[in-house]
Design a protein around this motif. Structure first.
Motif, PDB file in Angstrom:
ATOM      1  N   GLY A  27      -2.854   1.381   2.902  1.00 24.77           N
ATOM      2  CA  GLY A  27      -4.084   1.531   3.662  1.00 24.77           C
ATOM      3  C   GLY A  27      -5.331   1.471   2.780  1.00 24.77           C
ATOM      4  O   GLY A  27      -6.356   0.905   3.177  1.00 24.77           O
ATOM      5  N   GLN A  28      -5.243   2.041   1.583  1.00 25.65           N
ATOM      6  CA  GLN A  28      -6.402   2.013   0.690  1.00 25.65           C
ATOM      7  C   GLN A  28      -6.548   0.650   0.027  1.00 25.65           C
ATOM      8  O   GLN A  28      -7.642   0.087  -0.057  1.00 25.65           O
ATOM      9  N   MET A  29      -5.418   0.124  -0.447  1.00 27.73           N
ATOM     10  CA  MET A  29      -5.442  -1.156  -1.167  1.00 27.73           C
ATOM     11  C   MET A  29      -6.008  -2.278  -0.291  1.00 27.73           C
ATOM     12  O   MET A  29      -6.830  -3.080  -0.727  1.00 27.73           O
ATOM     13  N   ILE A  30      -5.584  -2.280   0.994  1.00 25.20           N
ATOM     14  CA  ILE A  30      -5.928  -3.403   1.861  1.00 25.20           C
ATOM     15  C   ILE A  30      -7.422  -3.432   2.205  1.00 25.20           C
ATOM     16  O   ILE A  30      -7.962  -4.479   2.604  1.00 25.20           O
ATOM     17  N   THR A  31      -8.113  -2.274   2.017  1.00 26.38           N
ATOM     18  CA  THR A  31      -9.565  -2.289   2.302  1.00 26.38           C
ATOM     19  C   THR A  31     -10.271  -3.345   1.461  1.00 26.38           C
ATOM     20  O   THR A  31     -11.206  -3.999   1.936  1.00 26.38           O
ATOM     21  N   HIS A  32      -9.805  -3.514   0.204  1.00 25.02           N
ATOM     22  CA  HIS A  32     -10.452  -4.488  -0.676  1.00 25.02           C
ATOM     23  C   HIS A  32     -10.098  -5.924  -0.281  1.00 25.02           C
ATOM     24  O   HIS A  32     -10.896  -6.846  -0.485  1.00 25.02           O
ATOM     25  N   LEU A  33      -8.930  -6.113   0.300  1.00 25.18           N
ATOM     26  CA  LEU A  33      -8.549  -7.454   0.768  1.00 25.18           C
ATOM     27  C   LEU A  33      -9.352  -7.810   2.028  1.00 25.18           C
ATOM     28  O   LEU A  33      -9.837  -8.939   2.171  1.00 25.18           O
ATOM     29  N   LEU A  34      -9.510  -6.807   2.896  1.00 24.39           N
ATOM     30  CA  LEU A  34     -10.214  -7.070   4.158  1.00 24.39           C
ATOM     31  C   LEU A  34     -11.715  -7.227   3.930  1.00 24.39           C
ATOM     32  O   LEU A  34     -12.379  -8.016   4.612  1.00 24.39           O
ATOM     33  N   SER A  35     -12.269  -6.508   2.945  1.00 26.01           N
ATOM     34  CA  SER A  35     -13.697  -6.700   2.627  1.00 26.01           C
ATOM     35  C   SER A  35     -13.926  -8.102   2.064  1.00 26.01           C
ATOM     36  O   SER A  35     -14.926  -8.763   2.378  1.00 26.01           O
ATOM     37  N   THR A  36     -12.956  -8.530   1.252  1.00 24.25           N
ATOM     38  CA  THR A  36     -13.051  -9.874   0.676  1.00 24.25           C
ATOM     39  C   THR A  36     -12.967 -10.929   1.785  1.00 24.25           C
ATOM     40  O   THR A  36     -13.750 -11.893   1.830  1.00 24.25           O
ATOM     41  N   MET A  37     -12.029 -10.719   2.701  1.00 24.78           N
ATOM     42  CA  MET A  37     -11.902 -11.613   3.854  1.00 24.78           C
ATOM     43  C   MET A  37     -13.216 -11.658   4.636  1.00 24.78           C
ATOM     44  O   MET A  37     -13.669 -12.742   5.078  1.00 24.78           O
ATOM     45  N   GLU A  51       2.979  11.068   6.491  1.00 22.23           N
ATOM     46  CA  GLU A  51       1.863  10.508   5.727  1.00 22.23           C
ATOM     47  C   GLU A  51       0.868   9.907   6.711  1.00 22.23           C
ATOM     48  O   GLU A  51       1.251   9.299   7.723  1.00 22.23           O
ATOM     49  N   LYS A  52      -0.402  10.099   6.402  1.00 24.45           N
ATOM     50  CA  LYS A  52      -1.433   9.622   7.321  1.00 24.45           C
ATOM     51  C   LYS A  52      -2.625   9.083   6.534  1.00 24.45           C
ATOM     52  O   LYS A  52      -2.743   9.279   5.321  1.00 24.45           O
ATOM     53  N   PHE A  53      -3.522   8.425   7.267  1.00 19.99           N
ATOM     54  CA  PHE A  53      -4.784   7.947   6.694  1.00 19.99           C
ATOM     55  C   PHE A  53      -5.790   8.023   7.838  1.00 19.99           C
ATOM     56  O   PHE A  53      -5.499   7.581   8.961  1.00 19.99           O
ATOM     57  N   CYS A  54      -6.964   8.575   7.561  1.00 15.07           N
ATOM     58  CA  CYS A  54      -8.004   8.690   8.585  1.00 15.07           C
ATOM     59  C   CYS A  54      -8.554   7.288   8.883  1.00 15.07           C
ATOM     60  O   CYS A  54      -9.032   6.593   7.982  1.00 15.07           O
ATOM     61  N   LEU A  55      -8.479   6.871  10.136  1.00 11.71           N
ATOM     62  CA  LEU A  55      -8.901   5.497  10.462  1.00 11.71           C
ATOM     63  C   LEU A  55     -10.385   5.286  10.220  1.00 11.71           C
ATOM     64  O   LEU A  55     -10.808   4.195   9.818  1.00 11.71           O
ATOM     65  N   ALA A  56     -11.193   6.328  10.434  1.00 14.78           N
ATOM     66  CA  ALA A  56     -12.628   6.187  10.157  1.00 14.78           C
ATOM     67  C   ALA A  56     -12.847   5.913   8.671  1.00 14.78           C
ATOM     68  O   ALA A  56     -13.682   5.083   8.288  1.00 14.78           O
ATOM     69  N   ASP A  57     -12.056   6.609   7.826  1.00 15.85           N
ATOM     70  CA  ASP A  57     -12.188   6.372   6.388  1.00 15.85           C
ATOM     71  C   ASP A  57     -11.692   4.971   6.006  1.00 15.85           C
ATOM     72  O   ASP A  57     -12.219   4.348   5.072  1.00 15.85           O
ATOM     73  N   PHE A  58     -10.680   4.498   6.710  1.00 16.58           N
ATOM     74  CA  PHE A  58     -10.187   3.129   6.480  1.00 16.58           C
ATOM     75  C   PHE A  58     -11.335   2.143   6.695  1.00 16.58           C
ATOM     76  O   PHE A  58     -11.621   1.286   5.842  1.00 16.58           O
ATOM     77  N   HIS A  59     -12.018   2.287   7.811  1.00 16.07           N
ATOM     78  CA  HIS A  59     -13.126   1.364   8.096  1.00 16.07           C
ATOM     79  C   HIS A  59     -14.298   1.580   7.144  1.00 16.07           C
ATOM     80  O   HIS A  59     -14.930   0.622   6.691  1.00 16.07           O
ATOM     81  N   ARG A  60     -14.590   2.849   6.814  1.00  7.85           N
ATOM     82  CA  ARG A  60     -15.666   3.120   5.842  1.00  7.85           C
ATOM     83  C   ARG A  60     -15.318   2.515   4.489  1.00  7.85           C
ATOM     84  O   ARG A  60     -16.181   2.026   3.768  1.00  7.85           O
ATOM     85  N   GLY A  61     -14.042   2.579   4.158  1.00  9.54           N
ATOM     86  CA  GLY A  61     -13.592   2.009   2.880  1.00  9.54           C
ATOM     87  C   GLY A  61     -13.815   0.501   2.838  1.00  9.54           C
ATOM     88  O   GLY A  61     -14.270  -0.047   1.828  1.00  9.54           O
ATOM     89  N   ILE A  62     -13.503  -0.190   3.952  1.00  9.02           N
ATOM     90  CA  ILE A  62     -13.711  -1.651   3.993  1.00  9.02           C
ATOM     91  C   ILE A  62     -15.200  -1.963   3.844  1.00  9.02           C
ATOM     92  O   ILE A  62     -15.592  -2.863   3.090  1.00  9.02           O
ATOM     93  N   LEU A  63     -16.035  -1.165   4.547  1.00  7.46           N
ATOM     94  CA  LEU A  63     -17.480  -1.394   4.471  1.00  7.46           C
ATOM     95  C   LEU A  63     -18.002  -1.121   3.061  1.00  7.46           C
ATOM     96  O   LEU A  63     -18.782  -1.899   2.503  1.00  7.46           O
ATOM     97  N   ALA A  64     -17.530   0.019   2.462  1.00  5.86           N
ATOM     98  CA  ALA A  64     -17.958   0.353   1.102  1.00  5.86           C
ATOM     99  C   ALA A  64     -17.542  -0.751   0.137  1.00  5.86           C
ATOM    100  O   ALA A  64     -18.302  -1.161  -0.743  1.00  5.86           O
ATOM    101  N   SER A  65     -16.326  -1.238   0.295  1.00  3.49           N
ATOM    102  CA  SER A  65     -15.834  -2.295  -0.595  1.00  3.49           C
ATOM    103  C   SER A  65     -16.670  -3.568  -0.440  1.00  3.49           C
ATOM    104  O   SER A  65     -17.025  -4.220  -1.432  1.00  3.49           O
TER     105      SER A  65
END
Lengths: 456, 456
Positions: free
Chosen positions: A121-131, A432-446
């Motif tokens: 979930g964390q790693m893919i934020t950088h792939l999706l920001s790049t996309m 194991e979980k990941f906050c979806l809001a943080d997932f989206h914030r992570g993509i935006l931050a990236s």
């Protein structure tokens, strides 16, 4: 940048779908019966890179393959290396999962699945920001290199071996390494982890008489190795915990005023921390706060003690042997290879008559730190503020992350550890979980990070 | 006395036959399958007393019976209590015996059998000397009381329980206790063991954080209980080994000049002793020789250390717990019940913040010593010179013999430990032996002892 940000916001559902696709792959690296799934995860990541038009390779190793991708060079702009891992921890104990580990499920604003936060979930934020950049602007403002491994949860043998190969240093050459595999300081408090401690781990083995003796018949006349061990271990620090090995602090990079100020701003309660650990009082090196002691200062710990009789009741034995496992946590620029001979000479000088000592150097790794004055840190801070709506706090970590140290040594690059997770994400545990809001914030931050780095 | 001595010399063969009769009884107290033989040995001893005309009782206990016998009172003369045991150690491993353990065999001037020296062969010397007096003079010059137990090799539960019964103190009342269950200082060097050390044995348990922690994340910020243990154990003595607990030495009976002179005369080589133990150097309290340190001075030993990770390799754990088993050897007149509270207060004063300590008092017993100026010691020395043709050396023992301390407490009597054995007699091992010449010398010395005690 605005159109990139809009794309990120507009594609939230599509991004979650992508994440779920990856989370459905049971890429458990530690268990060979999942190794087909591990390969499938590597292929999935490689396919995603290729779908963005990046030059992509699946690199075989002595273990699981590395997925490598890079965007074209942008002259005059920084080069970033993004590291992450597509493998996950085993899901056991299965019975404790509320929803199955490889059927990602959304509840309470989180997504639950093995690997949700560590690290898919964390790693893919950088792939999706790049996309997002490539689908809108059509190109990236900097060159990004991605290196995604598949054995982080079981020793990383493949990548360590790969990093020793000729040409790899040049291939991976970058100005800054970006890794999202850590946590925020707390909910709504994104953090940049800008330093890690190193380690120097030893075992001291003492031999007194050639065999165990009767402590009545011999006690008082022959050096007891367990007493010698207590004496030598105690000699390693003074009462305030300061290490007494000559030269130990010579190379220590001092904590800067800026760092102390930043750490002091963190919402950290020493009383609450002591209560959490179940201790009546904290302790440590004079003149430093608990966070400074844990993150920015070297420390000494005994990790294990062994001697004589350890069963029930009493045995009047004068033991022949005593040993201790102990370690120093090191801070930048301490060098474990300089500390070992100084330590050995110090211990020899303290070794009582009648005792033979052997010091075993078990492993060592230096710490690493990125200066808070680094422009990359400033860029990351701005990007995080854009993504999370609040500036990050600056934290360090007391433990070691060996791959970070390895990259720092190999590439001489600064490292940005940008954690989007939370401490209670149950990494390595059921649910194991990941906050979806943080997932989206992570993509935006990236997405903003690539822009901020390009503006340097 | 001359006719008694002649009787002893003339009956050497008959005495050896008596010894062999007793050695043929497999009175292994630790193993219930031998318990019929244990009873048979008790009966054999009782029959021997009865055959001499002594008032004899077989006293049941919660364990094996005690055999008690006494001669008539002799007004104005000392009363002697002779203690010994008729039980033996298990004979295993049987395959290592040259001749079977319960078929006494004479070789090289020794008799080989389980119990030859421990304690049948030594104990019976006092019975045969008494028989020699009764068969010649017709009466003893002093009153002798014999108390022979059958559980010395497995905990002596029966006799300890018996000693608490009403009337027993009066029944056993004596001026001096005689025990032959120790060794000469060396071949041809008979010894009087005139002192034993006591003991105070403890376990210190330290608790730091409520669970094991990661030494990277927490190291330096929280007190490590293994470090605290090293600090506290080290604080118990200074570098010369002197115990630092306040008042510890207050009641110590100093070594007298006479004792130091006697000890200095012993043929003891510190270099040979160090070599035997396999150590490059000896150590101990300043101002004392090795024999003084082991026999006449209190000592401190760590008997066991436990904390954290003790397996192979390295584990970066900050342990939640650490513990040490440790003990002081005490000398007369130190009182373990006075030492415990002083020790506890001392350790509490040294216990670092963030650590909870628990001190467990495991067991304690005072030491005991018979003054070298005691007339009983002088009498025993003369008797030994008559029996062995050479005066005895005066030695102490660093360990404790609990029954000796118990007798000293109960009866307030001096104790004479008159060892006829040798250190290489293989007690508790295969091929246990006893030198036949020493057996006969022991009977002669014992015969003279009754005479010398009567002359006081």
């Amino acid at each position: 940048m605005d159109q990139v940000a809009r794309f990120v916001l507009d594609n939230a559902n599509a991004f979650e779908d992508k994440l779920c696709e990856l989370l459905r792959i049971a890429s458990v690296s530690a268990d060979s019966k999942y190794h087909g799934e591990v390969r499938r995860a590597a292929d999935w990541v490689a396919d995603l890179f290729r779908s963005m038009g990046l030059a992509t390779e699946t690199i075989p190793t002595i273990g699981q393959p590395l997925v490598y991708a890079e965007s074209p060079p942008v002259p005059g702009k920084p080069v970033v290396l993004v590291y992450g891992h597509y493998d996950v921890q085993p899901p056991d104990p299965l019975a404790e999962w509320t929803s199955p580990p490889f059927e990602p499920t959304k509840r309470n604003g989180n997504i639950y699945a093995r690997g949700a936060t560590d690290d898919k979930g964390q790693m893919i934020t950088h792939l999706l920001s790049t996309m997002s950049w490539l689908k809108t602007v059509g190109q990236l403002p900097i060159q990004i290199k991605f290196l995604i491994e598949g054995e982080e949860e079981c020793g990383s043998e493949g990548i360590y071996d790969y990093l020793t190969k000729p040409g790899v240093k040049e291939k991976l050459a970058a100005d800054v390494v970006v890794i999202s595999d850590t946590s925020q300081f707390g909910p709504g408090r994104p953090a940049i982890t800008y330093g890690l401690r190193g380690i120097a781990y030893y075992e001291l083995k003492l031999q007194g008489p050639k065999q165990d003796l009767h402590s009545g018949t011999f006690g008082g006349g022959v050096t007891n190795p367990a007493k010698a061990l207590a004496f030598m271990m105690n000699a390693l620090t003074d009462e305030s915990g300061r290490v007494q090995v000559p030269g130990f602090y010579d190379d220590v990079l001092p904590v800067t005023e800026r760092e102390r100020d930043e750490l002091a701003k963190l919402p950290f309660s020493e009383a609450a921390f002591a209560k959490q650990l179940g201790v009546a009082a904290l302790s440590g090196e004079e003149g430093y706060t608990t966070l400074e002691r844990r993150w920015c200062r070297p420390s000494f710990d005994i990790n294990g003690l062994t001697s004589g009789y350890q069963g029930e009741g009493a045995k009047t034995v004068l033991p022949a042997k005593a040993s201790a496992k102990f370690s120093f946590r090191l801070v930048p620029n301490q060098d474990p290879t300089k500390i070992t001979p100084a330590l050995e000479a110090f211990l020899k000088s303290k070794c009582p008559a009648g005792i033979q000592m052997e010091l075993v150097d078990m492993h060592g790794a230096p710490g690493c730190v990125t200066s808070l004055e680094s422009p990359f840190v400033a860029a990351a801070a701005k990007a995080i503020e854009h993504g999370f709506g609040t500036p990050p706090v600056f934290i360090r970590e007391g433990g070691s992350i060996p791959i970070v140290t390895r990259f720092a040594q190999l590439l001489g690059a600064d490292t940005l550890l940008l954690g989007w997770g939370l401490d209670d994400d149950n990494t390595h545990s059921p649910n194991e979980k990941f906050c979806l809001a943080d997932f989206h914030r992570g993509i935006l931050a990236s997405s903003h990070l690539w822009n901020e780095l390009a503006s340097l």
